[in-house]
Design an enzyme around this catalytic site. Structure first.
Site, PDB file in Angstrom:
ATOM      1  CD  GLU A  59      -2.471  -1.447   0.862  1.00  0.00           C
ATOM      2  OE1 GLU A  59      -3.327  -0.322   0.453  1.00  0.00           O
ATOM      3  OE2 GLU A  59      -3.441  -2.174   0.742  1.00  0.00           O
ATOM      4  CB  CYS A 113      -2.480   5.599   2.532  1.00  0.00           C
ATOM      5  SG  CYS A 113      -3.330   4.148   4.159  1.00  0.00           S
TER       6      CYS A 113
HETATM    7  P1  NDP Z   1       8.913   5.194   3.698  1.00  0.00           P
HETATM    8  O1  NDP Z   1       8.486   4.235   2.732  1.00  0.00           O
HETATM    9  O2  NDP Z   1       9.992   6.109   4.153  1.00  0.00           O
HETATM   10  O3  NDP Z   1       8.579   4.115   5.673  1.00  0.00           O
HETATM   11  C1  NDP Z   1       7.862   3.209   5.758  1.00  0.00           C
HETATM   12  C2  NDP Z   1       8.274   1.655   6.334  1.00  0.00           C
HETATM   13  O4  NDP Z   1       9.086   1.363   5.438  1.00  0.00           O
HETATM   14  C3  NDP Z   1       8.943   2.376   7.652  1.00  0.00           C
HETATM   15  O5  NDP Z   1       8.698   1.535   8.252  1.00  0.00           O
HETATM   16  C4  NDP Z   1       9.702   2.716   7.838  1.00  0.00           C
HETATM   17  O6  NDP Z   1      11.243   2.152   8.585  1.00  0.00           O
HETATM   18  C5  NDP Z   1      10.280   0.664   5.901  1.00  0.00           C
HETATM   19  N1  NDP Z   1      11.709   1.506   5.789  1.00  0.00           N
HETATM   20  C6  NDP Z   1      12.212   2.498   5.021  1.00  0.00           C
HETATM   21  N2  NDP Z   1      12.960   1.792   4.369  1.00  0.00           N
HETATM   22  C7  NDP Z   1      13.065   0.276   4.491  1.00  0.00           C
HETATM   23  C8  NDP Z   1      14.255  -0.696   3.850  1.00  0.00           C
HETATM   24  N3  NDP Z   1      15.227   0.157   3.050  1.00  0.00           N
HETATM   25  N4  NDP Z   1      14.065  -1.536   4.178  1.00  0.00           N
HETATM   26  C9  NDP Z   1      13.005  -1.816   4.925  1.00  0.00           C
HETATM   27  N5  NDP Z   1      12.220  -0.902   5.759  1.00  0.00           N
HETATM   28  C10 NDP Z   1      12.006   0.397   5.489  1.00  0.00           C
HETATM   29  O7  NDP Z   1       7.438   5.980   4.551  1.00  0.00           O
HETATM   30  P2  NDP Z   1       7.435   6.912   5.714  1.00  0.00           P
HETATM   31  O8  NDP Z   1       6.605   6.419   6.319  1.00  0.00           O
HETATM   32  O9  NDP Z   1       8.141   8.355   5.728  1.00  0.00           O
HETATM   33  O10 NDP Z   1       7.284   8.125   4.398  1.00  0.00           O
HETATM   34  C11 NDP Z   1       7.410   8.784   3.387  1.00  0.00           C
HETATM   35  C12 NDP Z   1       6.044   9.409   2.653  1.00  0.00           C
HETATM   36  O11 NDP Z   1       5.162   7.691   1.864  1.00  0.00           O
HETATM   37  C13 NDP Z   1       4.882   9.591   2.918  1.00  0.00           C
HETATM   38  O12 NDP Z   1       5.006  11.178   3.127  1.00  0.00           O
HETATM   39  C14 NDP Z   1       3.872   9.447   2.120  1.00  0.00           C
HETATM   40  O13 NDP Z   1       3.916  10.674   0.606  1.00  0.00           O
HETATM   41  C15 NDP Z   1       4.043   8.211   1.549  1.00  0.00           C
HETATM   42  N6  NDP Z   1       3.495   7.397   2.699  1.00  0.00           N
HETATM   43  C16 NDP Z   1       2.010   6.700   1.512  1.00  0.00           C
HETATM   44  C17 NDP Z   1       1.528   5.853   2.014  1.00  0.00           C
HETATM   45  C18 NDP Z   1      -0.207   5.280   1.869  1.00  0.00           C
HETATM   46  O14 NDP Z   1      -0.203   4.399   2.126  1.00  0.00           O
HETATM   47  N7  NDP Z   1      -0.628   6.049   0.276  1.00  0.00           N
HETATM   48  C19 NDP Z   1       1.184   5.590   3.798  1.00  0.00           C
HETATM   49  C20 NDP Z   1       2.828   5.689   4.248  1.00  0.00           C
HETATM   50  C21 NDP Z   1       3.163   7.324   3.835  1.00  0.00           C
HETATM   51  P3  NDP Z   1      11.766   3.221   9.393  1.00  0.00           P
HETATM   52  O15 NDP Z   1      10.695   4.862  10.109  1.00  0.00           O
HETATM   53  O16 NDP Z   1      12.761   2.853  10.172  1.00  0.00           O
HETATM   54  O17 NDP Z   1      12.718   4.307   8.467  1.00  0.00           O
END
Ligand code: NDP
Length: 678
Positions: free
Chosen positions: A257, A296
């Site tokens: 998602e 989201c």
């Molecule tokens: P990220 O994609 O950065 O992070 C999402 C999850 O992935 C977090 O738990 C993060 O952990 C983890 N993660 C990041 N990098 C890695 C990796 N290399 N390996 C394994 N896990 C990883 O999204 P954010 O939550 O920071 O949100 C950023 C943007 O994403 C938002 O501004 C928005 O635009 C979008 N977003 C969209 C959503 C949707 O469903 N439409 C929902 C949420 C976000 P950690 O925090 O420890 O880096």
């Protein structure tokens, strides 16, 4: 004092290492927690899930797993006040936390109930009916679903630390698969508190749930084709994980998602005087501001007929102007800060990109008046409404997800253009259509459905009870194609089946019946005494059968039934009219008469362990029965399942009614309850 978040691996908490990152409060910047997964052996974690958690969960049937979910939900409900308290630091108001905390617990309750009601008291699911594969019926097919033998790795977003975790956890545990859950670091302390409660409860078997605070290290390197990764977050991270060499090499199931530029469309039939106009403005306002727009499913693109643009913009600006932004602990505050300073920087940057194609119609991305807080120490941001005059030529408004209180007005000329604009999001989780015109709604649905996981069709008739554009529900699919990730979560049992393997079985009816504990055509029957209605639930066996003598149906029977019930439909009463009907040879018996006579033939009337007949399913009348025909019944125990109360069980019977030529005239399932021995 800042909390030190530990990971939970192989039955023990492992402290944060020296490289722990500081997690600041969204409200005032104070350090709330420290997190790091340094020192966690991810290989051991995966092995523990596979060797301890998986077997323990798979030894339980669906009803037992559903019971665990229910107990967890009750346990968390009793302790949720502490979670609400922590949640303020994520920037959430009380109402935002209700969606996250109570919404998450509600999802556990919902899956507990579905598991109990819709799944068998078994460790596998029979998916559909037996499939005939041979001329004489000695070789048939069936599909079963069994839990994968691996682990589900859940990587969650920062915006719903509780709901986002539980909406994945509930279907996975119900499926019988252990979980390693990893929250986004910026709000991990809330997920950590909830997981600590779950572990402390002792409700789940060891190894069923493990927790990663901080980065996932080399976790993904250990995955195989029996594992599942379910991810929520940005498209960039999703792409990185999906392209991970181990995930692609081992065909690890991957559910995502991610970014979604959800649309709300105002129908051309709606004028400012229509109830739908107000509903539209309220919904857009709610989606921009609840959880500070960090959802989201939030509405990012507000698609309105060009003629209504000004009216919508003014109405939205008037509402947004009344919003109080500030400390989420304050009752008067309608919107708290974003989850982090980093998030505010990202959203400001996204607004700047959108502003190359759109003008700001409301709000100032750089300044914000706040109540009861420091606007700079906290990650506060004013809601920003943009207006893009030429959305057909624009690109960024359809691609850049400003994950905050931000939406863009996009005017359209004609419904086709509205659909075209929505489709330019290249796949979204949800779109709303506000119209009271059935033709407009149908056109929108046909144009939007292939590009969306959910369509929210709001009008004056449903508004009072409608659940909200932005609320994914356990019973409905949450996910979307393309940019939204191509994944699907929840949707009732569909969400459970993502963690199970569907396998086709082929064999004799006897073999498949024994394996699936389900009787199907061609499988052996046992019709010796006693009558199965005389047996208690535990003694009843799949295949137990009643074969009745036959009974002639006379014209007098039909007339008596017609006058007694009042069903004097011409097919039963008027020979000429019945003959003129292409389906009937002349007057025929009522279908309900056949059912009633069938019951009269198969029941054993004396009081006994059979308690009640609570319904029929799959009823079909296959051939007319004329006066003078005779009928007989074969009633066979098809499946048994334990019921909610231990005093009885549910029995499903396969009923087939034959005429004197051996042709089937009616077929159905009879559902009964039978007592268990005290
Ligand atoms: P990220 O994609 O950065 O992070 C999402 C999850 O992935 C977090 O738990 C993060 O952990 C983890 N993660 C990041 N990098 C890695 C990796 N290399 N390996 C394994 N896990 C990883 O999204 P954010 O939550 O920071 O949100 C950023 C943007 O994403 C938002 O501004 C928005 O635009 C979008 N977003 C969209 C959503 C949707 O469903 N439409 C929902 C949420 C976000 P950690 O925090 O420890 O880096």
């Amino acid at each position: 004092m800042a909390l030190t978040l530990q990971s939970y691996s192989a039955n023990r908490w492992i402290g944060a290492g020296r490289d722990a990152v500081e997690i600041p409060s969204a409200v005032d910047g104070r350090v709330v927690a420290l997190a790091s997964s340094e020192g966690v052996d991810f290989g051991a974690m995966v092995r523990h899930a596979r060797q301890v958690g998986g077997p323990a969960l798979r030894s339980l049937n669906f009803h037992q797993r559903a019971e665990l979910l229910k107990r967890l939900a009750v346990y968390l409900t009793e302790r949720k006040a502490a979670l609400y308290e922590l949640s303020y630091d994520t920037g959430a108001t009380k109402r935002d936390s209700w969606v996250d905390i109570d919404g998450g617990i509600g999802t556990l309750f919902a899956y507990a109930s579905r598991g109990r009601k819709e799944l068998p008291s078994e460790r596998f699911v029979l998916d559909g009916a037996f499939e005939p594969l041979s001329k004489h019926g000695s070789f048939v097919g069936a599909h079963i679903l069994t839990p994968l033998h691996g682990v589900a790795v859940h990587v969650n977003a920062f915006n719903f630390p509780c709901w986002g975790m539980l909406e994945k956890l509930a279907p996975t545990l119900l499926a019988g698969v252990p979980v390693i859950t990893k929250p986004a670091t910026s709000t991990a302390y809330l997920a950590h508190a909830m997981v600590a409660m779950i572990i402390e409860s002792g409700i789940l078997p060891p190894g069923a749930l493990q927790f990663v605070a901080g980065s996932t290290g080399d976790l993904l390197d250990h995955l195989t084709g029996q594992d599942v990764v379910s991810f929520t977050g940005s498209a960039t991270t999703s792409g990185k994980l999906r392209d991970h060499a181990t995930i692609s090499r081992n065909a690890v199931r991957f559910i995502a998602e991610r970014d979604s530029l959800n649309a709300a469309i105002l129908g051309p039939d709606v004028t400012p005087e229509s109830p739908e106009f107000d509903l539209f403005v309220k919904e857009v306002m709610r989606e921009m501001t609840s959880k500070a727009g960090q959802k989201c499913t939030a509405i990012r693109r507000v698609i309105v007929p060009r003629a209504r643009l000004e009216a919508v913009r003014d109405a939205l600006a008037a509402r947004l102007g009344k919003l109080t932004i500030g400390n989420p602990r304050s009752e008067a505050v309608g919107m708290g800060p974003l989850a982090s300073q980093q998030q505010r920087r990202d959203v400001r940057e996204s607004i700047a990109r959108l502003a190359t194609e759109a003008e700001i119609a409301f709000g100032d991305p750089l300044h914000c008046t706040v109540a009861d807080a420091d606007a700079e120490k906290g990650a506060f941001l004013s809601p920003v409404l943009l207006h893009c005059a030429d959305p057909i030529r624009a690109e960024r408004v359809h691609h850049v997800e400003a994950f905050g209180p931000v939406a863009t007005l996009l005017p359209f000329d004609g419904l086709d253009q509205a659909i075209d604009l929505a489709q330019r999001g290249e796949g979204s989780l949800v779109a709303s259509a506000f119209s009271y015109d059935p033709a407009v709604t149908e056109e929108l649905v046909m144009g939007l459905a292939p590009f969306h996981g959910r369509l929210y069709l709001l009008d004056r008739d449903s508004a009072k009870e409608a659940t909200g554009h932005g609320s994914p529900l356990p019973s409905l699919v949450h996910g979307g194609p393309g940019r939204a990730g191509g994944g699907e979560e929840m949707g009732g049992l569909r969400g459970v089946y993502h963690y199970m393997q569907r396998t086709a079985l082929q064999g004799s009816p006897a073999k498949l019946s024994a394996l699936t504990r389900t009787w199907g055509p061609g499988a052996p029957i046992r019709s010796e005494a006693p009558h199965p209605f005389r047996k208690n639930f535990d003694k009843i066996a799949v295949g137990d059968t009643v074969e009745t003598p036959s009974r002639v149906i006379t014209l007098e029977d039909i007339e008596h039934f017609a006058h007694f019930t009042g069903d004097t439909f011409y097919a039963h009463m008027d020979e000429d009219a019945a003959k003129a009907n292409p389906f009937f040879p002349g007057r025929v018996a009522h279908g309900y008469l056949i059912l009633s006579f069938a019951a009269g033939l198969f029941v054993d009337p004396a009081p006994g362990p059979l308690l009640a007949n609570y319904g029929l399913e799959r009823l079909r009348f296959l051939k007319p029965v004329s006066p003078g025909d005779s009928i007989r019944v074969r009633l066979t125990v098809k499946t048994k399942r334990s019921a909610r109360m231990p005093e009885y069980g549910e029995v499903r019977w396969d009923a087939e009614v034959f005429n004197q030529d051996g042709d089937t005239v009616a077929q159905y399932d009879v559902l009964t309850m039978s007592a268990r021995p005290a």
